[in-house]
Write a protein that holds these residues in place. Structure first.
Motif, PDB file in Angstrom:
ATOM      1  N   PRO A  62       2.112   4.103  -5.555  1.00  0.00           N
ATOM      2  CA  PRO A  62       1.011   4.125  -5.026  1.00  0.00           C
ATOM      3  C   PRO A  62       0.229   4.581  -5.768  1.00  0.00           C
ATOM      4  O   PRO A  62      -0.418   5.632  -6.849  1.00  0.00           O
ATOM      5  CB  PRO A  62       1.043   4.778  -3.639  1.00  0.00           C
ATOM      6  CG  PRO A  62       2.120   5.666  -3.807  1.00  0.00           C
ATOM      7  CD  PRO A  62       3.161   5.182  -5.193  1.00  0.00           C
ATOM      8  N   GLU A  64      -4.343   5.181  -4.951  1.00  0.00           N
ATOM      9  CA  GLU A  64      -5.764   5.318  -3.866  1.00  0.00           C
ATOM     10  C   GLU A  64      -7.346   5.805  -4.849  1.00  0.00           C
ATOM     11  O   GLU A  64      -6.590   5.828  -6.138  1.00  0.00           O
ATOM     12  CB  GLU A  64      -5.546   6.524  -2.806  1.00  0.00           C
ATOM     13  CG  GLU A  64      -5.557   8.127  -3.438  1.00  0.00           C
ATOM     14  CD  GLU A  64      -5.521   9.347  -2.368  1.00  0.00           C
ATOM     15  OE1 GLU A  64      -6.611   8.627  -1.371  1.00  0.00           O
ATOM     16  OE2 GLU A  64      -4.969   9.848  -2.141  1.00  0.00           O
ATOM     17  N   ALA A  98      -1.638   5.804  -0.201  1.00  0.00           N
ATOM     18  CA  ALA A  98      -1.761   6.448   0.431  1.00  0.00           C
ATOM     19  C   ALA A  98      -2.851   6.749   1.914  1.00  0.00           C
ATOM     20  O   ALA A  98      -3.969   6.392   1.691  1.00  0.00           O
ATOM     21  CB  ALA A  98      -2.062   8.209   0.184  1.00  0.00           C
ATOM     22  N   GLN A 148       1.885   3.401   2.451  1.00  0.00           N
ATOM     23  CA  GLN A 148       2.622   4.378   2.695  1.00  0.00           C
ATOM     24  C   GLN A 148       1.213   5.649   3.435  1.00  0.00           C
ATOM     25  O   GLN A 148       0.575   5.890   3.646  1.00  0.00           O
ATOM     26  CB  GLN A 148       2.069   5.422   1.379  1.00  0.00           C
ATOM     27  CG  GLN A 148       2.444   6.584   0.773  1.00  0.00           C
ATOM     28  CD  GLN A 148       1.980   7.335  -0.671  1.00  0.00           C
ATOM     29  OE1 GLN A 148       0.974   7.438  -1.296  1.00  0.00           O
ATOM     30  NE2 GLN A 148       3.608   8.139  -1.478  1.00  0.00           N
ATOM     31  N   ARG A 266       9.139   8.905  -0.257  1.00  0.00           N
ATOM     32  CA  ARG A 266       8.706   9.994  -1.921  1.00  0.00           C
ATOM     33  C   ARG A 266       8.208  11.295  -1.839  1.00  0.00           C
ATOM     34  O   ARG A 266       8.066  11.499  -0.957  1.00  0.00           O
ATOM     35  CB  ARG A 266       7.117   8.789  -2.379  1.00  0.00           C
ATOM     36  CG  ARG A 266       7.395   9.151  -3.864  1.00  0.00           C
ATOM     37  CD  ARG A 266       5.394   8.732  -4.102  1.00  0.00           C
ATOM     38  NE  ARG A 266       5.969   8.225  -5.780  1.00  0.00           N
ATOM     39  CZ  ARG A 266       4.993   8.561  -6.602  1.00  0.00           C
ATOM     40  NH1 ARG A 266       3.345   8.400  -6.489  1.00  0.00           N
ATOM     41  NH2 ARG A 266       4.963   8.176  -8.028  1.00  0.00           N
ATOM     42  N   GLU A 349       3.914  16.585 -12.328  1.00  0.00           N
ATOM     43  CA  GLU A 349       3.143  15.026 -11.852  1.00  0.00           C
ATOM     44  C   GLU A 349       3.241  13.743 -13.066  1.00  0.00           C
ATOM     45  O   GLU A 349       3.503  12.653 -12.947  1.00  0.00           O
ATOM     46  CB  GLU A 349       2.449  15.229 -11.041  1.00  0.00           C
ATOM     47  CG  GLU A 349       2.091  14.154  -9.750  1.00  0.00           C
ATOM     48  CD  GLU A 349       1.236  13.666  -9.103  1.00  0.00           C
ATOM     49  OE1 GLU A 349       0.805  14.413  -9.015  1.00  0.00           O
ATOM     50  OE2 GLU A 349       0.752  12.342  -8.725  1.00  0.00           O
ATOM     51  N   SER A 395       4.053   6.245 -17.832  1.00  0.00           N
ATOM     52  CA  SER A 395       2.822   5.617 -18.595  1.00  0.00           C
ATOM     53  C   SER A 395       2.316   6.308 -19.221  1.00  0.00           C
ATOM     54  O   SER A 395       1.604   5.473 -20.415  1.00  0.00           O
ATOM     55  CB  SER A 395       1.786   5.690 -16.861  1.00  0.00           C
ATOM     56  OG  SER A 395       1.446   4.302 -16.319  1.00  0.00           O
ATOM     57  N   GLY A 420       2.029   4.266 -12.704  1.00  0.00           N
ATOM     58  CA  GLY A 420       0.577   4.201 -11.484  1.00  0.00           C
ATOM     59  C   GLY A 420      -0.299   3.921 -12.654  1.00  0.00           C
ATOM     60  O   GLY A 420      -1.510   3.183 -12.765  1.00  0.00           O
ATOM     61  N   ARG A 421      -0.696   4.723 -13.482  1.00  0.00           N
ATOM     62  CA  ARG A 421      -1.453   4.619 -14.326  1.00  0.00           C
ATOM     63  C   ARG A 421      -2.346   3.647 -14.895  1.00  0.00           C
ATOM     64  O   ARG A 421      -3.171   3.276 -15.425  1.00  0.00           O
ATOM     65  CB  ARG A 421      -2.203   6.097 -14.808  1.00  0.00           C
ATOM     66  CG  ARG A 421      -2.538   7.612 -14.354  1.00  0.00           C
ATOM     67  CD  ARG A 421      -2.337   8.569 -14.905  1.00  0.00           C
ATOM     68  NE  ARG A 421      -0.690   9.300 -15.125  1.00  0.00           N
ATOM     69  CZ  ARG A 421      -0.319  10.191 -16.200  1.00  0.00           C
ATOM     70  NH1 ARG A 421      -1.224  11.051 -16.331  1.00  0.00           N
ATOM     71  NH2 ARG A 421       0.635   9.428 -16.390  1.00  0.00           N
TER      72      ARG A 421
HETATM   73  C1  LIG Z   1      -6.163   7.739  -9.198  1.00  0.00           C
HETATM   74  C2  LIG Z   1      -4.921   8.239  -8.317  1.00  0.00           C
HETATM   75  C3  LIG Z   1      -4.199   7.751  -7.495  1.00  0.00           C
HETATM   76  C4  LIG Z   1      -2.813   8.161  -6.761  1.00  0.00           C
HETATM   77  N1  LIG Z   1      -2.749   7.911  -5.681  1.00  0.00           N
HETATM   78  C5  LIG Z   1      -1.231   8.361  -4.776  1.00  0.00           C
HETATM   79  C6  LIG Z   1      -1.080   7.772  -3.873  1.00  0.00           C
HETATM   80  O1  LIG Z   1      -2.176   7.173  -2.884  1.00  0.00           O
HETATM   81  N2  LIG Z   1       0.241   8.045  -3.722  1.00  0.00           N
HETATM   82  C7  LIG Z   1       0.953   9.018  -4.240  1.00  0.00           C
HETATM   83  O2  LIG Z   1       2.231   9.384  -3.812  1.00  0.00           O
HETATM   84  N3  LIG Z   1       0.652   9.382  -5.650  1.00  0.00           N
HETATM   85  C8  LIG Z   1      -0.228   8.869  -6.072  1.00  0.00           C
HETATM   86  N4  LIG Z   1      -0.443   8.800  -7.656  1.00  0.00           N
HETATM   87  C9  LIG Z   1      -0.017   9.325  -8.377  1.00  0.00           C
HETATM   88  C10 LIG Z   1       1.191   8.548  -8.528  1.00  0.00           C
HETATM   89  O3  LIG Z   1       1.929   7.131  -7.906  1.00  0.00           O
HETATM   90  C11 LIG Z   1       2.193   8.557  -9.850  1.00  0.00           C
HETATM   91  O4  LIG Z   1       2.998   9.538  -9.597  1.00  0.00           O
HETATM   92  C12 LIG Z   1       1.535   9.496 -11.337  1.00  0.00           C
HETATM   93  O5  LIG Z   1      -0.445   8.452 -11.700  1.00  0.00           O
HETATM   94  C13 LIG Z   1       2.468   9.522 -12.692  1.00  0.00           C
HETATM   95  O6  LIG Z   1       3.250   8.231 -12.468  1.00  0.00           O
HETATM   96  P1  LIG Z   1       2.171   6.844 -13.880  1.00  0.00           P
HETATM   97  O7  LIG Z   1       2.712   8.431 -15.211  1.00  0.00           O
HETATM   98  O8  LIG Z   1       3.066   5.829 -13.854  1.00  0.00           O
HETATM   99  O9  LIG Z   1       0.896   7.524 -13.720  1.00  0.00           O
HETATM  100  C14 LIG Z   1      -1.821   8.778  -8.174  1.00  0.00           C
HETATM  101  C15 LIG Z   1      -2.231   8.551  -8.965  1.00  0.00           C
HETATM  102  C16 LIG Z   1      -3.871   8.568 -10.020  1.00  0.00           C
HETATM  103  C17 LIG Z   1      -3.804   8.970 -11.552  1.00  0.00           C
END
Ligand SMILES: Cc1cc2nc3c(=O)[nH]c(=O)nc-3n(C[C@H](O)[C@H](O)[C@H](O)COP(=O)(O)O)c2cc1C
Length: 486
Positions: A62, A64, A98, A148, A266, A349, A395, A420-421
């Motif tokens: 997810p 946002e 979210a 979510q 989650r 995170e 990422s 995610g990113r």
């Molecule tokens: C801009 C942004 C928005 C995010 N929005 C959510 C969200 O809505 N819900 C959630 O559980 N995590 C959210 N995250 C966390 C990501 O889902 C993810 O856990 C985090 O970026 C680490 O994973 P990655 O290394 O692939 O980016 C967000 C992260 C970023 C950078």
């Protein structure tokens, strides 16, 4: 901002150099030599999730964008993000983003909301994702899409200003969000009302076509905070049973009203005390490396979940394991493992070499952060092999992400690799890996923080450095100026 002295992954020439770096850091990172294409890749293997076939092992986390309307409805950039998620080729869409189950629980005035008044918007949004997936990948019968559900709790800002609602008083975090009295604590009556909102929101998700709802328990938001409500009196605090009562009551309500809707969770399976930039090494816009708040007056540390009470900089997995057992007993099989919070422990995170504007320089090589995610997730999966587990924090791996992802799934350390990113600038990342066995290096996200910095500065989120759509927006220039030209 600080440029760090770590070996940049983009500078490594090949997989051997990456393996050497991991070995130098004493990390036992799973890593395959070659990227395999479908149908041979472990990432291409279908998996059954509670009676539903899911077509491959990529998940989109997810994400946002602080870009819904003020009344919590989708906008063009938000819809485009969901279409990109569909286009990615990942067969598990974990939550989309979210969505607040109550207006007061929004993390910002531009967060999506989920209640009966938003049903048509959310159904339309999901349909756009499905259509994009069908257009690019042919079939959708093996695609699993969740919504979510959240309440932002301590980090609620429904009108822009902090409006924290908390599970308990926190000696280190209260000050950061302006909690000065017990009035911010949700009463048991308010908690009961909130349970009703989650159950109703799950009904809306089902009517909108979602395959599952994620009852979000991560990143410092309200239900995560309840997991750590050791010091709260009454039915929702103290014992493990009480701290998980909210989840059990929400799940029970959903099961009785929507028996066919799958439930996922989650959760932040590891955490630490709040970090902040070392003031002795910060100056102007340069953020010093993160250091833990002084917690010496708070021992034993009873202000969080999956934290070692005696040495709270470290995590303690025993409660996360117990939580997995609980999920299993509730027949909640879909779990997505994350850690920490973007507000007080972003290095846990979202491993990154460059900090977001409200963060701090990495206190460790970000590769250590990635390895922690992978190790914790594998340990939880090992403990509960029947659970369907998605991992996070990948990422930062950039060009080595497919090698590590493939190996993790091959070894059974996770069932899904979530990203995610990386999806923001490069939505086709999963499908490129599966279909071409290669990725396009110039499309890889390297800074991994502008998507967080922008909203912290009051702008919408998105990939301003690499995505042409965002590059062309006036906000791109604004962001550059705000960051002081970096
Ligand atoms: C801009 C942004 C928005 C995010 N929005 C959510 C969200 O809505 N819900 C959630 O559980 N995590 C959210 N995250 C966390 C990501 O889902 C993810 O856990 C985090 O970026 C680490 O994973 P990655 O290394 O692939 O980016 C967000 C992260 C970023 C950078």
């Amino acid at each position: 901002m600080q440029t760090l002295n770590f070996v940049k992954l983009g500078s490594l020439r090949n997989i051997d150099a990456f393996r050497k770096l991991a070995a130098d850091l004493k990390l036992n990172l799973p890593c395959d030599e070659k990227i395999l294409k479908a149908p041979d890749s472990p990432l291409a293997q279908p998996i059954e999730v509670q009676g539903r076939k899911v077509g491959n092992r990529w998940a989109v986390h997810p994400m946002e964008g602080w870009d819904a309307t003020l009344d919590g409805r989708p906008t063009p950039p938000l819809t485009r993000r969901w279409e990109n998620f569909g286009r990615s080729g990942a067969k598990l869409i974990w939550g989309g983003e979210a969505m607040a189950v109550q207006a007061a629980g929004r993390a910002n005035p531009h967060q999506l909301q989920i209640d009966a008044a938003h049903l048509d918007d959310l159904a339309g949004l999901r349909q756009k994702l499905i259509d994009a997936h069908r257009l690019h990948h042919g079939r959708t019968d093996d695609l699993l899409v969740g919504f979510q559900l959240t309440h932002s709790g301590r980090f609620a800002r429904p009108k822009g200003e902090p409006c924290p609602r908390v599970a308990y008083r926190h000696p280190l975090l209260d000050q950061r969000v302006g909690v000065t009295s017990d009035k911010a604590i949700l009463s048991d009556g308010e908690v009961e009302e909130l349970i009703g909102c989650y159950i109703q929101a799950a009904g809306v998700a089902a009517d909108a076509g979602a395959d599952f709802v994620d009852i979000k328990h991560c990143h410092g938001y309200l239900l995560h905070e309840f997991l750590g409500a050791h010091t709260r009196p009454g039915p929702y605090g103290g014992s493990f049973e009480n701290r998980t009562r909210l989840l059990r009551e929400i799940a029970k309500g959903i099961r009785s009203s929507r028996p066919h809707l799958l439930i996922g969770v989650r959760f932040s399976a590891f955490d630490t005390v709040p970090f902040y930039p070392d003031p002795t090494q910060s100056s102007g816009k340069k953020l010093g490396p993160g250091i833990p708040e002084n917690y010496s007056a708070c021992l034993p540390y009873r202000y969080g979940f999956a934290i070692d009470e005696a040495h709270p900089v470290n995590h303690d997995l025993s409660e996360a394991i117990r939580f997995m057992d609980l999920l299993k007993s509730l027949d909640i099989r879909l779990v997505n493992i994350s850690g920490g919070s973007p507000y007080y422990s972003p290095h846990l995170e979202r491993p990154a070499a460059y900090p977001p504007s409200d963060g701090y320089g990495p206190p460790e090589d970000p590769l250590i952060g990635v390895a922690r995610h992978i190790a914790v997730t594998a340990e939880l999966k090992r403990h509960c092999p029947e659970m369907i587990v998605a991992g996070s924090g990948y990422s930062y791996l950039q060009e080595f992400l497919p090698h590590v992802a493939q190996s993790v799934v091959r070894q059974g350390g996770a069932d899904f690799v979530g990203i995610g990113r990386m999806v923001l600038p490069y939505p086709e990342f999963p499908s490129d890996v599966l279909e071409k066995g290669t990725i396009v290096p110039r499309r890889l996200c390297r800074t991994l923080s502008d998507c967080t910095t922008a909203p912290r500065k009051g702008l919408i989120s998105g990939c301003f450095p690499l995505d042409d759509y965002y590059k062309a927006l006036p906000e791109a220039e604004q962001l550059k100026k705000m960051k002081g030209g970096r």
